[in-house]
Design a protein around this motif. Structure first.
Motif, PDB file in Angstrom:
ATOM      1  N   GLY A 141       4.917   8.051 -16.826  1.00  0.00           N
ATOM      2  CA  GLY A 141       4.407   6.787 -17.348  1.00  0.00           C
ATOM      3  C   GLY A 141       5.013   5.589 -16.632  1.00  0.00           C
ATOM      4  N   ALA A 142       6.320   5.668 -16.332  1.00  0.00           N
ATOM      5  CA  ALA A 142       6.978   4.567 -15.625  1.00  0.00           C
ATOM      6  C   ALA A 142       6.402   4.401 -14.221  1.00  0.00           C
ATOM      7  N   TYR A 143       6.150   5.516 -13.526  1.00  0.00           N
ATOM      8  CA  TYR A 143       5.596   5.423 -12.170  1.00  0.00           C
ATOM      9  C   TYR A 143       4.191   4.809 -12.195  1.00  0.00           C
ATOM     10  N   VAL A 144       3.399   5.181 -13.195  1.00  0.00           N
ATOM     11  CA  VAL A 144       2.062   4.604 -13.306  1.00  0.00           C
ATOM     12  C   VAL A 144       2.151   3.103 -13.588  1.00  0.00           C
ATOM     13  N   LEU A 145       3.060   2.713 -14.463  1.00  0.00           N
ATOM     14  CA  LEU A 145       3.243   1.288 -14.751  1.00  0.00           C
ATOM     15  C   LEU A 145       3.684   0.530 -13.503  1.00  0.00           C
ATOM     16  N   MET A 146       4.601   1.084 -12.746  1.00  0.00           N
ATOM     17  CA  MET A 146       5.074   0.431 -11.525  1.00  0.00           C
ATOM     18  C   MET A 146       3.966   0.342 -10.487  1.00  0.00           C
ATOM     19  N   LEU A 147       3.158   1.380 -10.420  1.00  0.00           N
ATOM     20  CA  LEU A 147       1.996   1.349  -9.520  1.00  0.00           C
ATOM     21  C   LEU A 147       1.080   0.183  -9.880  1.00  0.00           C
TER      22      LEU A 147
ATOM     23  N   PHE B 160      11.692  29.504  -9.298  1.00  0.00           N
ATOM     24  CA  PHE B 160      12.696  28.588  -8.748  1.00  0.00           C
ATOM     25  C   PHE B 160      12.221  27.934  -7.464  1.00  0.00           C
ATOM     26  N   TRP B 161      11.610  28.694  -6.577  1.00  0.00           N
ATOM     27  CA  TRP B 161      11.235  28.154  -5.262  1.00  0.00           C
ATOM     28  C   TRP B 161      10.130  27.121  -5.389  1.00  0.00           C
ATOM     29  N   LEU B 162       9.204  27.334  -6.320  1.00  0.00           N
ATOM     30  CA  LEU B 162       8.173  26.328  -6.565  1.00  0.00           C
ATOM     31  C   LEU B 162       8.803  25.063  -7.123  1.00  0.00           C
ATOM     32  N   PHE B 163       9.729  25.224  -8.059  1.00  0.00           N
ATOM     33  CA  PHE B 163      10.446  24.087  -8.637  1.00  0.00           C
ATOM     34  C   PHE B 163      11.183  23.310  -7.542  1.00  0.00           C
ATOM     35  N   LEU B 164      11.851  24.023  -6.663  1.00  0.00           N
ATOM     36  CA  LEU B 164      12.606  23.382  -5.583  1.00  0.00           C
ATOM     37  C   LEU B 164      11.680  22.609  -4.655  1.00  0.00           C
ATOM     38  N   VAL B 165      10.578  23.231  -4.251  1.00  0.00           N
ATOM     39  CA  VAL B 165       9.652  22.578  -3.319  1.00  0.00           C
ATOM     40  C   VAL B 165       9.063  21.310  -3.941  1.00  0.00           C
ATOM     41  N   LEU B 166       8.663  21.389  -5.209  1.00  0.00           N
ATOM     42  CA  LEU B 166       8.088  20.207  -5.861  1.00  0.00           C
ATOM     43  C   LEU B 166       9.105  19.081  -5.962  1.00  0.00           C
ATOM     44  N   PHE B 167      10.359  19.423  -6.264  1.00  0.00           N
ATOM     45  CA  PHE B 167      11.385  18.380  -6.334  1.00  0.00           C
ATOM     46  C   PHE B 167      11.658  17.786  -4.945  1.00  0.00           C
ATOM     47  N   LEU B 168      11.571  18.604  -3.913  1.00  0.00           N
ATOM     48  CA  LEU B 168      11.751  18.068  -2.563  1.00  0.00           C
ATOM     49  C   LEU B 168      10.621  17.095  -2.220  1.00  0.00           C
ATOM     50  N   PHE B 169       9.405  17.402  -2.651  1.00  0.00           N
ATOM     51  CA  PHE B 169       8.293  16.459  -2.463  1.00  0.00           C
ATOM     52  C   PHE B 169       8.564  15.155  -3.225  1.00  0.00           C
ATOM     53  N   LEU B 170       9.129  15.290  -4.426  1.00  0.00           N
ATOM     54  CA  LEU B 170       9.429  14.107  -5.227  1.00  0.00           C
ATOM     55  C   LEU B 170      10.485  13.243  -4.532  1.00  0.00           C
ATOM     56  N   PHE B 171      11.528  13.874  -3.997  1.00  0.00           N
ATOM     57  CA  PHE B 171      12.539  13.136  -3.247  1.00  0.00           C
ATOM     58  C   PHE B 171      11.934  12.468  -2.009  1.00  0.00           C
ATOM     59  N   THR B 172      11.052  13.183  -1.329  1.00  0.00           N
ATOM     60  CA  THR B 172      10.422  12.630  -0.131  1.00  0.00           C
ATOM     61  C   THR B 172       9.602  11.395  -0.469  1.00  0.00           C
ATOM     62  N   ALA B 173       8.812  11.480  -1.541  1.00  0.00           N
ATOM     63  CA  ALA B 173       7.998  10.335  -1.956  1.00  0.00           C
ATOM     64  C   ALA B 173       8.879   9.143  -2.330  1.00  0.00           C
ATOM     65  N   SER B 174       9.998   9.406  -3.013  1.00  0.00           N
ATOM     66  CA  SER B 174      10.897   8.300  -3.372  1.00  0.00           C
ATOM     67  C   SER B 174      11.517   7.689  -2.122  1.00  0.00           C
ATOM     68  N   GLY B 175      11.810   8.523  -1.110  1.00  0.00           N
ATOM     69  CA  GLY B 175      12.352   8.003   0.143  1.00  0.00           C
ATOM     70  C   GLY B 175      11.366   7.106   0.865  1.00  0.00           C
ATOM     71  N   PHE B 176      10.109   7.536   0.924  1.00  0.00           N
ATOM     72  CA  PHE B 176       9.075   6.686   1.518  1.00  0.00           C
ATOM     73  C   PHE B 176       8.959   5.372   0.746  1.00  0.00           C
TER      74      PHE B 176
ATOM     75  N   ARG C 223       0.837  -1.207   0.000  1.00  0.00           N
ATOM     76  CA  ARG C 223       0.000   0.000   0.000  1.00  0.00           C
ATOM     77  C   ARG C 223       0.869   1.254   0.000  1.00  0.00           C
ATOM     78  N   MET C 224       1.918   1.248   0.809  1.00  0.00           N
ATOM     79  CA  MET C 224       2.801   2.406   0.864  1.00  0.00           C
ATOM     80  C   MET C 224       3.531   2.609  -0.462  1.00  0.00           C
ATOM     81  N   THR C 225       3.936   1.514  -1.101  1.00  0.00           N
ATOM     82  CA  THR C 225       4.647   1.622  -2.369  1.00  0.00           C
ATOM     83  C   THR C 225       3.728   2.174  -3.454  1.00  0.00           C
ATOM     84  N   VAL C 226       2.500   1.676  -3.515  1.00  0.00           N
ATOM     85  CA  VAL C 226       1.521   2.200  -4.473  1.00  0.00           C
ATOM     86  C   VAL C 226       1.281   3.686  -4.217  1.00  0.00           C
ATOM     87  N   THR C 227       1.128   4.063  -2.954  1.00  0.00           N
ATOM     88  CA  THR C 227       0.930   5.468  -2.599  1.00  0.00           C
ATOM     89  C   THR C 227       2.112   6.317  -3.027  1.00  0.00           C
TER      90      THR C 227
END
Length: 468
Positions: A443-449, A354-370, A329-333
């Protein structure tokens, strides 16, 4: 009158002592009779020895990740130092350390049983001197041929291989009941090396260089720490005679379909973490060229360290939440979040914020860490309940052996994501934009999901596999 002592019974005070295997310290800091599962031995001496080895292992692995990521930071400064490489060459310099490091993880897994954990930590730490000194020499001369630069960049893969041997070594020191926490600390400590490198190097090569670009500093500043790590391993770490390799277990694990499914998912989680760690400084430089002044540019590029930092810190929490919610469940999320965040980043790029770009990438890193923590949590559960070995009635010890072998192999395969992501971006840059690459990642993330859901969450599979 003689007394027959052959039938004497041990007293209550004597019996426990007799049952505790006495540690035998041999020359070369080898330890025999190590049994971490024996609670008496563990509490008497084992815990303190294991902690000492863990701390030095973390330090050495931390430096391995630092070296592994050096070229991803240095390449964005090459034009300022007089180098004339094109985009394709730059992306190869970013990605080749990941390709070499991922490949080295496989043989590095078996080095600890062959040479001893302490001995191999010394060797693997000293090997880091080659890419750091080589980098300093190469970048000091703008006339260095690209082929030489690529070779030296590939040698940074020594740092990526360290993860596998370090994790294998700590596995032998800790009992099963404490292994997860110890390995989590070891992995997180290593991953933080990527963040520290991205924080320190831009400042060291510009701000500390008094108005010039001193790229050799990117390699030279780590040499004293590498020597400290090698000395610490020599002085304080140990080899265990009980550490045995399991080539047969690895071969058996390769025959398990679940290994390949989980490796595919791990490319999406850890591969994204290490891949985006490598390209994040270049993406910042390319998307926001307005940060052109040397000192301001160094400060902005140093902010790239926040990505690997939050991704590393999120990893143990992903594992903890997976314990409660289930790893699948966590991986799918995590994959759903990564897809949505990437789409949002694509759609907001025209704002050039820039700051919006940075924040979104930090969210992306956080999701990959989870996702990293969740997928790693799934592996032992899957092999204990749903692997071919488990379904054929194999004993828990056998399924645990397969799971341990699979963890090493999956970590190696997942690290190839660090090569794939820069190369996909490289191919996309030929069209004049990175946007097609990011749509490909979505597309890759959707396929992996879908794969994760179909294999481990679909109702029929859930009923068969339980809470994965």
């Amino acid at each position: 009158m003689t007394v027959d002592r052959s039938t004497e019974i041990l007293t209550t005070e004597q019996a426990p002592t007799a049952l505790v295997p006495e540690l035998e310290h041999r020359p070369g800091r080898w330890i025999a009779n190590w049994d971490a599962e024996n609670k008496e031995q563990w509490e008497a001496a084992g815990r303190s020895i294991a902690k000492r080895n863990l701390y030095w292992s973390i330090f050495a692995e931390f430096l391995g990740f630092v070296v592994w990521q050096l070229w991803s930071i240095v390449v964005v400064q090459l034009p300022a130092a007089g180098f004339k490489f094109d985009t394709n060459q730059i992306f190869w310099l970013i990605s080749i350390p990941s390709l070499v490091g991922a490949t080295l993880r496989i043989p590095y897994t078996f080095m600890v049983p062959r040479f001893g954990g302490r001995n191999w930590t010394i060797v693997s730490a000293l090997l880091l001197l080659i890419p750091t000194a080589g980098l300093a020499l190469c970048v000091s001369n703008p006339g260095t041929p690209f082929g030489v630069m690529l070779l030296v960049a590939g040698l940074a893969g020594f740092g990526g291989g360290n993860f596998a041997s370090s994790m294998a070594n700590i596995t032998f020191f800790y009992p099963a009941r404490e292994k997860g926490w110890a390995l989590g600390l070891n992995a997180a400590g290593g991953n933080l090396g990527a963040a520290v490198a991205q924080l320190v190097v831009p400042i060291a090569v510009t701000v500390l260089a008094a108005g010039t670009v001193n790229l050799p500093m990117a390699g030279l500043i780590w040499i004293p720490l590498i020597l400290v790590a090698a000395f610490g391993a020599w002085k304080y770490m140990n080899n265990l005679t009980s550490a045995k390799g399991d080539v047969a277990g690895s071969i058996a694990a390769l025959k398990e379909p679940h290994l390949w499914v989980m490796a595919f998912l791990y490319i999406g989680t850890f591969g994204s973490f290490i891949g985006f760690s490598g390209v994040f400084p270049k993406l910042i430089k390319d998307y926001f060229p307005a940060f052109s002044s040397m000192h301001l540019g160094a400060v902005v590029l140093s902010l790239a360290f926040l990505g690997p930092l939050v991704g590393s810190l999120a990893r143990p929490y992903g594992g903890r939440m997976a314990d409660r919610m289930g790893g699948a469940r966590m991986t799918v999320t995590a994959f759903a979040a990564m897809a949505v965040i990437t789409l949002t980043m694509i759609w907001t790029l025209p704002l050039k914020n820039f700051w919006l770009f940075l924040v979104l990438f930090l969210f992306l890193f956080t999701a990959s860490g989870f996702g990293n923590g969740a997928t790693y949590r799934m592996i032992p559960v899957i092999f204990a309940t749903s692997s071919r070995a488990a379904l054929s009635g194999a004993k828990p010890a056998e399924t645990a052996r397969l799971a341990a072998s699979s963890l090493g192999l999956i970590s190696a395969i997942g690290a190839y994501g660090g090569f794939v992501i820069p190369q996909v971006l490289n191919a996309s840059s030929a069209s004049g934009s990175y946007t097609p690459a990011f749509y490909g990642f979505v597309g890759a993330y959707v396929l992996m999901l879908i794969v994760c859901w179909a294999c481990y969450l679909r109702k029929a599979n859930r009923n068969a596999m339980g809470h994965i």
